[in-house]
Design a protein around this motif. Structure first.
Motif, PDB file in Angstrom:
ATOM      1  N   GLY A   1       0.816  -1.211   0.000  1.00  0.00           N
ATOM      2  CA  GLY A   1       0.000   0.000   0.000  1.00  0.00           C
ATOM      3  C   GLY A   1       0.847   1.256   0.000  1.00  0.00           C
ATOM      4  O   GLY A   1       0.536   2.236  -0.678  1.00  0.00           O
ATOM      5  N   ALA A   2       1.942   1.230   0.745  1.00  0.00           N
ATOM      6  CA  ALA A   2       2.823   2.397   0.808  1.00  0.00           C
ATOM      7  C   ALA A   2       3.538   2.642  -0.518  1.00  0.00           C
ATOM      8  O   ALA A   2       3.677   3.798  -0.939  1.00  0.00           O
ATOM      9  N   VAL A   3       3.986   1.584  -1.183  1.00  0.00           N
ATOM     10  CA  VAL A   3       4.637   1.765  -2.488  1.00  0.00           C
ATOM     11  C   VAL A   3       3.632   2.345  -3.479  1.00  0.00           C
ATOM     12  O   VAL A   3       3.952   3.275  -4.231  1.00  0.00           O
ATOM     13  N   ALA A   4       2.408   1.827  -3.482  1.00  0.00           N
ATOM     14  CA  ALA A   4       1.376   2.358  -4.383  1.00  0.00           C
ATOM     15  C   ALA A   4       1.065   3.816  -4.055  1.00  0.00           C
ATOM     16  O   ALA A   4       0.941   4.648  -4.965  1.00  0.00           O
ATOM     17  N   ALA A   5       0.960   4.138  -2.778  1.00  0.00           N
ATOM     18  CA  ALA A   5       0.674   5.517  -2.372  1.00  0.00           C
ATOM     19  C   ALA A   5       1.828   6.448  -2.740  1.00  0.00           C
ATOM     20  O   ALA A   5       1.610   7.574  -3.190  1.00  0.00           O
ATOM     21  N   ALA A   6       3.054   5.982  -2.553  1.00  0.00           N
ATOM     22  CA  ALA A   6       4.219   6.792  -2.931  1.00  0.00           C
ATOM     23  C   ALA A   6       4.265   7.001  -4.435  1.00  0.00           C
ATOM     24  O   ALA A   6       4.529   8.113  -4.914  1.00  0.00           O
ATOM     25  N   ALA A   7       3.978   5.947  -5.203  1.00  0.00           N
ATOM     26  CA  ALA A   7       3.963   6.067  -6.665  1.00  0.00           C
ATOM     27  C   ALA A   7       2.867   7.022  -7.114  1.00  0.00           C
ATOM     28  O   ALA A   7       3.076   7.825  -8.032  1.00  0.00           O
ATOM     29  N   SER A   8       1.722   6.982  -6.460  1.00  0.00           N
ATOM     30  CA  SER A   8       0.647   7.907  -6.831  1.00  0.00           C
ATOM     31  C   SER A   8       1.011   9.341  -6.460  1.00  0.00           C
ATOM     32  O   SER A   8       0.678  10.282  -7.178  1.00  0.00           O
ATOM     33  N   SER A   9       1.736   9.506  -5.367  1.00  0.00           N
ATOM     34  CA  SER A   9       2.201  10.828  -4.974  1.00  0.00           C
ATOM     35  C   SER A   9       3.180  11.389  -6.010  1.00  0.00           C
ATOM     36  O   SER A   9       3.110  12.564  -6.386  1.00  0.00           O
ATOM     37  N   ARG A  10       4.094  10.544  -6.489  1.00  0.00           N
ATOM     38  CA  ARG A  10       5.035  10.954  -7.548  1.00  0.00           C
ATOM     39  C   ARG A  10       4.267  11.448  -8.765  1.00  0.00           C
ATOM     40  O   ARG A  10       4.590  12.480  -9.344  1.00  0.00           O
ATOM     41  N   ILE A  11       3.251  10.690  -9.139  1.00  0.00           N
ATOM     42  CA  ILE A  11       2.445  11.053 -10.311  1.00  0.00           C
ATOM     43  C   ILE A  11       1.726  12.371 -10.063  1.00  0.00           C
ATOM     44  O   ILE A  11       1.733  13.268 -10.922  1.00  0.00           O
ATOM     45  N   ALA A  12       1.112  12.506  -8.901  1.00  0.00           N
ATOM     46  CA  ALA A  12       0.382  13.734  -8.576  1.00  0.00           C
ATOM     47  C   ALA A  12       1.304  14.947  -8.620  1.00  0.00           C
ATOM     48  O   ALA A  12       0.953  15.984  -9.184  1.00  0.00           O
ATOM     49  N   HIS A  13       2.489  14.820  -8.050  1.00  0.00           N
ATOM     50  CA  HIS A  13       3.437  15.934  -8.052  1.00  0.00           C
ATOM     51  C   HIS A  13       3.885  16.270  -9.471  1.00  0.00           C
ATOM     52  O   HIS A  13       4.027  17.446  -9.814  1.00  0.00           O
ATOM     53  N   GLY A  14       4.092  15.259 -10.286  1.00  0.00           N
ATOM     54  CA  GLY A  14       4.486  15.495 -11.678  1.00  0.00           C
ATOM     55  C   GLY A  14       3.406  16.212 -12.474  1.00  0.00           C
ATOM     56  O   GLY A  14       3.702  17.120 -13.252  1.00  0.00           O
ATOM     57  N   HIS A  15       2.165  15.820 -12.257  1.00  0.00           N
ATOM     58  CA  HIS A  15       1.066  16.467 -12.975  1.00  0.00           C
ATOM     59  C   HIS A  15       0.759  17.846 -12.396  1.00  0.00           C
ATOM     60  O   HIS A  15       0.311  18.726 -13.126  1.00  0.00           O
ATOM     61  N   GLU A  16       1.021  18.028 -11.117  1.00  0.00           N
ATOM     62  CA  GLU A  16       0.841  19.346 -10.504  1.00  0.00           C
ATOM     63  C   GLU A  16       1.782  20.352 -11.177  1.00  0.00           C
ATOM     64  O   GLU A  16       1.392  21.480 -11.456  1.00  0.00           O
ATOM     65  N   LEU A  17       2.997  19.927 -11.456  1.00  0.00           N
ATOM     66  CA  LEU A  17       3.957  20.794 -12.127  1.00  0.00           C
ATOM     67  C   LEU A  17       3.440  21.201 -13.514  1.00  0.00           C
ATOM     68  O   LEU A  17       3.620  22.330 -13.926  1.00  0.00           O
ATOM     69  N   GLU A  18       2.788  20.278 -14.222  1.00  0.00           N
ATOM     70  CA  GLU A  18       2.226  20.581 -15.531  1.00  0.00           C
ATOM     71  C   GLU A  18       1.123  21.643 -15.432  1.00  0.00           C
ATOM     72  O   GLU A  18       0.989  22.493 -16.290  1.00  0.00           O
ATOM     73  N   LEU A  19       0.332  21.571 -14.350  1.00  0.00           N
ATOM     74  CA  LEU A  19      -0.761  22.530 -14.169  1.00  0.00           C
ATOM     75  C   LEU A  19      -0.270  23.949 -13.967  1.00  0.00           C
ATOM     76  O   LEU A  19      -0.930  24.909 -14.363  1.00  0.00           O
ATOM     77  N   PHE A  20       0.902  24.088 -13.352  1.00  0.00           N
ATOM     78  CA  PHE A  20       1.414  25.417 -13.028  1.00  0.00           C
ATOM     79  C   PHE A  20       2.455  25.930 -14.011  1.00  0.00           C
ATOM     80  O   PHE A  20       3.013  26.989 -13.820  1.00  0.00           O
ATOM     81  N   SER A  21       2.721  25.173 -15.054  1.00  0.00           N
ATOM     82  CA  SER A  21       3.739  25.643 -16.003  1.00  0.00           C
ATOM     83  C   SER A  21       3.105  26.296 -17.210  1.00  0.00           C
ATOM     84  O   SER A  21       1.949  26.323 -17.426  1.00  0.00           O
TER      85      SER A  21
END
Length: 162
Positions: free
Chosen positions: A142-162
């Motif tokens: 569960g933690a690996v999946a949550a960490a991987a989803s966090s990585r994805i969220a942070h990556g897409h967050e950067l796209e939203l603000f660029s």
């Protein structure tokens, strides 16, 4: 020579967990927030999380403790606590949190949600009728999946603000 990532993947596989299982959890956690998300991106994110030494060490430690408990090789009362996955035993979650520390607060929220829901592979890992002890493994997956989803969220967050 095997890499730490390969060793961690093999350890997960030896307990019935495939990368795809973790990627499916990752997708489940992020699909409502990132409409164009695909499973390949989730697999890549899981692999990036598994490439971290801290994650590999947590996985190997947790799986070893589960295996020792399954084989009855720990002293009591710890053996009984781990075999039963007692609700007040929080060391399994603490080990999982060491993974989440690497990826920020979104990972904590996602971990709490997926841990409570027991979605996907987590449901079978929590099935006590199998005779398998997965006290640590379910939280680590569960933690690996949550960490991987966090990585994805942070990556897409950067796209939203660029």
């Amino acid at each position: 020579m095997e890499t730490g990532t390969q060793v961690a993947i093999e350890a997960l596989q030896s307990r019935g967990v495939e990368i795809q299982d973790i990627a499916d959890l990752t997708y489940f956690l992020q699909k409502d927030y990132i409409p164009d998300l695909n499973i390949e991106e989730c697999v890549e994110s899981v692999m990036r999380v598994l490439a971290k030494h801290e994650v590999q060490n947590a996985i190997l430690t947790g799986i070893e403790l589960d295996t020792l408990a399954e084989d009855g090789l720990l002293k009591r009362p710890l053996l009984d606590i781990i075999q039963r996955d007692e609700s007040l035993y929080g060391v399994d979650e603490i080990l999982a949190l060491s993974i989440l520390n690497l990826y920020g607060t979104i990972g904590y929220t996602n971990y709490g949600y997926i841990d409570k829901l027991k979605h996907g592979i987590l449901e079978s890992l929590n099935d006590k009728s199998t005779g398998k002890v997965n006290t640590f493994l379910d939280d680590l997956v569960g933690a690996v999946a949550a960490a991987a989803s966090s990585r994805i969220a942070h990556g897409h967050e950067l796209e939203l603000f660029s």
